[in-house]
Design a protein around this motif. Structure first.
Motif, PDB file in Angstrom:
ATOM      1  N   GLY A   1      45.246  -8.311  12.334  1.00  0.00           N
ATOM      2  CA  GLY A   1      46.153  -7.434  11.619  1.00  0.00           C
ATOM      3  C   GLY A   1      45.642  -7.101  10.231  1.00  0.00           C
ATOM      4  N   ARG A   2      46.392  -6.229   9.543  1.00  0.00           N
ATOM      5  CA  ARG A   2      46.038  -5.801   8.193  1.00  0.00           C
ATOM      6  C   ARG A   2      47.223  -6.079   7.265  1.00  0.00           C
ATOM      7  N   ALA A   3      46.976  -6.793   6.181  1.00  0.00           N
ATOM      8  CA  ALA A   3      48.037  -7.105   5.216  1.00  0.00           C
ATOM      9  C   ALA A   3      48.410  -5.841   4.445  1.00  0.00           C
ATOM     10  N   GLU A   4      49.710  -5.556   4.379  1.00  0.00           N
ATOM     11  CA  GLU A   4      50.176  -4.306   3.774  1.00  0.00           C
ATOM     12  C   GLU A   4      50.908  -4.493   2.455  1.00  0.00           C
ATOM     13  N   ALA A   5      51.703  -5.563   2.342  1.00  0.00           N
ATOM     14  CA  ALA A   5      52.553  -5.674   1.148  1.00  0.00           C
ATOM     15  C   ALA A   5      53.009  -7.113   0.942  1.00  0.00           C
ATOM     16  N   ILE A   6      53.434  -7.412  -0.293  1.00  0.00           N
ATOM     17  CA  ILE A   6      54.048  -8.699  -0.626  1.00  0.00           C
ATOM     18  C   ILE A   6      55.548  -8.558  -0.411  1.00  0.00           C
ATOM     19  N   ILE A   7      56.118  -9.408   0.444  1.00  0.00           N
ATOM     20  CA  ILE A   7      57.544  -9.255   0.763  1.00  0.00           C
ATOM     21  C   ILE A   7      58.413 -10.338   0.130  1.00  0.00           C
ATOM     22  N   TRP A   8      57.825 -11.443  -0.332  1.00  0.00           N
ATOM     23  CA  TRP A   8      58.580 -12.486  -1.042  1.00  0.00           C
ATOM     24  C   TRP A   8      57.669 -13.030  -2.122  1.00  0.00           C
ATOM     25  N   PRO A   9      57.947 -12.698  -3.399  1.00  0.00           N
ATOM     26  CA  PRO A   9      57.009 -12.998  -4.489  1.00  0.00           C
ATOM     27  C   PRO A   9      57.150 -14.402  -5.061  1.00  0.00           C
TER      28      PRO A   9
ATOM     29  N   LEU B   1      54.042 -13.688   6.937  1.00  0.00           N
ATOM     30  CA  LEU B   1      53.413 -15.005   6.827  1.00  0.00           C
ATOM     31  C   LEU B   1      53.216 -15.419   5.377  1.00  0.00           C
ATOM     32  N   ASN B   2      53.121 -16.732   5.211  1.00  0.00           N
ATOM     33  CA  ASN B   2      52.905 -17.339   3.903  1.00  0.00           C
ATOM     34  C   ASN B   2      51.412 -17.530   3.692  1.00  0.00           C
ATOM     35  N   HIS B   3      50.926 -17.184   2.485  1.00  0.00           N
ATOM     36  CA  HIS B   3      49.511 -17.388   2.184  1.00  0.00           C
ATOM     37  C   HIS B   3      49.370 -18.675   1.375  1.00  0.00           C
TER      38      HIS B   3
END
Length: 462
Positions: A439-447, A264-266
């Motif tokens: 859910g729990r955010a784990e990582a940045i996948i698109w910087p 998802l996008n923040h």
């Protein structure tokens, strides 16, 4: 940032598609055992991937929705990068990830390295190396551009046999595929995913047998909330520490996106400096969260409209402006991303920007002061906090914020945004019931953010 388990599992996902392609179970090998000979028709980026590769992915930018989004974002940045044909400039994107310092991105098409550098906002020397020496741009085989870390060329070799076999199987007839060997902290391993008739079978394995009943309980709660027309099933099997989940065709997309991992996008700045506006995150969903959300975790949750209204009703009128009315009244509650700082039974307060839990000030370390360009609050401070196993950075905008004390009720968590001076969180509308956590955010996948592309943040743990 948390300490994650070493990757030791395999998950095959098809992106931007409604079904997973058929794939045969790969022969079990030791996770880091390299293949003796990779198939000759594999793309070079796959054939020469490092043995410790955790992710292989490819996107067709002409037909894949995800690929078109990435292409549009890149080309939108290229108004001053020379003439670019959207149909030929970026035809496909491939990615290999073996760790923060060992990864490669191939952009297939008519782009030249200088054009790619312009699109990506990078300045390189004649050898293609960026000024900080962290990334290199080069020509890719047979056409296109490769962006990689300097350590990648040293580490490259034959890719893990199991991962390559899975990638080949998953690629058949798919617009966008990924083969992933990754286990989030505290989650079960996904050994394989395969088609069984018209259904898809997910096989989960547990290194600790005590995890299995937790996972089954999570699955049951998750399935009980399934929308109409969704009918996944699961079974306990004789195989040691295993659970099989069978998902029919109409349920598959729902199960993958809502039951496994969501991308998802923040859209807001409430989690700066940890998460920038517009960055995309990988969120591990409820069934895989075998341990409850703990202080330091960044969670995705449905906004608690009922408890928030009750909390706000007890507050003075001048404290009720911190949440939009639409957030409280919308038919579908919006989802928020915040950091857990306290759990049930703990008491939280803030004094002049200092976070205090159960009477103890959370350990902090001053990092730097930055200019904001604003008249009222011309400076902001970046501070490092440590909660449990998590160490992260927060920012204060110059105000001396105070709050509380408040005792977190049973079954709730207290959340804050890392951008303490610009976040609508538990200080405003109260605590979050645990049954609202998704859910729990784990990582940045698109910087990609409003500040541009920052490749150093790719894959960064949260």
């Amino acid at each position: 940032m948390r300490n994650h388990q070493l990757p030791h599992t395999l998950l095959i996902l098809t992106l931007a598609a409604t079904t997973l392609p058929a794939c045969d179970k790969a022969k079990q090998t030791k996770p880091d055992q390299p293949a003796k000979q990779a198939p000759a028709n594999l793309p070079p980026i796959v054939r020469h991937a490092p043995a410790k590769t955790q992710l292989l992915a490819t996107l067709d930018t002409q037909t894949s929705g995800v690929g078109q989004t990435i292409m549009s974002e890149l080309l939108a940045r290229g108004q001053n990068c020379g003439e670019l044909d959207p149909k030929t400039a970026i035809q496909s994107v491939s990615f290999v990830w073996a760790g923060p310092s060992v990864w490669r991105l191939d952009i297939r098409g008519s782009l030249a390295p200088k054009q790619a550098g312009c699109l990506l906002g990078m300045h390189t020397d004649d050898s293609g190396l960026t000024a900080d020496g962290q990334l290199r741009l080069a020509n890719a085989e047979p056409t296109g551009v490769a962006l990689m870390t300097p350590d990648y060329s040293v580490a490259k070799g034959e890719a893990n046999r199991e991962l390559v076999a899975s990638f080949v199987a998953a690629s058949k007839g798919a617009e966008a595929t990924a083969a992933i060997r990754w286990t989030p902290a505290g989650a079960p391993a996904i050994l394989d995913v395969k088609r069984v008739g018209l259904d898809t079978l997910f096989r989960f394995h547990f290194s600790d047998e005590s995890q299995r009943p937790k996972f089954v309980a999570n699955l049951q709660r998750f399935f009980d909330k399934a929308p109409q027309g969704v009918s996944p099933t699961y079974e306990l099997v004789d195989e040691t520490n295993a659970v099989h989940v069978t998902v029919d065709e109409p349920s598959l997309a729902w199960f993958v996106r809502r039951g496994l991992v969501q991308f998802l996008n923040h859209p807001s700045g409430s989690m700066l400096p940890t998460i920038r506006v517009g960055e995309h995150l990988a969120v591990v969903r409820e069934p895989l969260m075998l341990e409850p959300a703990a202080p330091g975790d960044i969670i995705l949750f449905d906004f608690p409209q009922k408890s928030a209204k009750a909390y706000l009703a007890r507050q003075p009128d001048n404290q009720k402006h911190c949440v939009q009315q639409s957030t409280l009244t919308s038919t579908t509650p919006p989802q928020f991303i915040k950091r857990v700082v306290a759990v049930a039974g703990q008491t939280v307060k803030m004094r002049e920007n200092r976070l205090i839990v159960d009477g103890e000030e959370v350990p902090t370390k001053f990092i730097r002061k930055e200019q904001t360009g604003r008249y009222l609050f011309p400076h902001r401070a970046i501070v490092e906090e440590t909660l449990g196993e998590s160490t992260y950075r927060v920012q204060h905008n110059g105000r001396n914020d105070s709050f509380g004390p408040l005792e977190v009720p049973l079954g709730h968590v207290f959340v804050l945004g890392d951008n303490r001076g610009s976040s609508s969180d538990s200080r405003c509308w109260g605590t979050v019931p645990r049954d609202h956590i998704r859910g729990r955010a784990e990582a940045i996948i698109w910087p990609a953010s409003d500040d541009g592309l920052d490749w150093h943040r790719l894959g960064e743990d949260l």
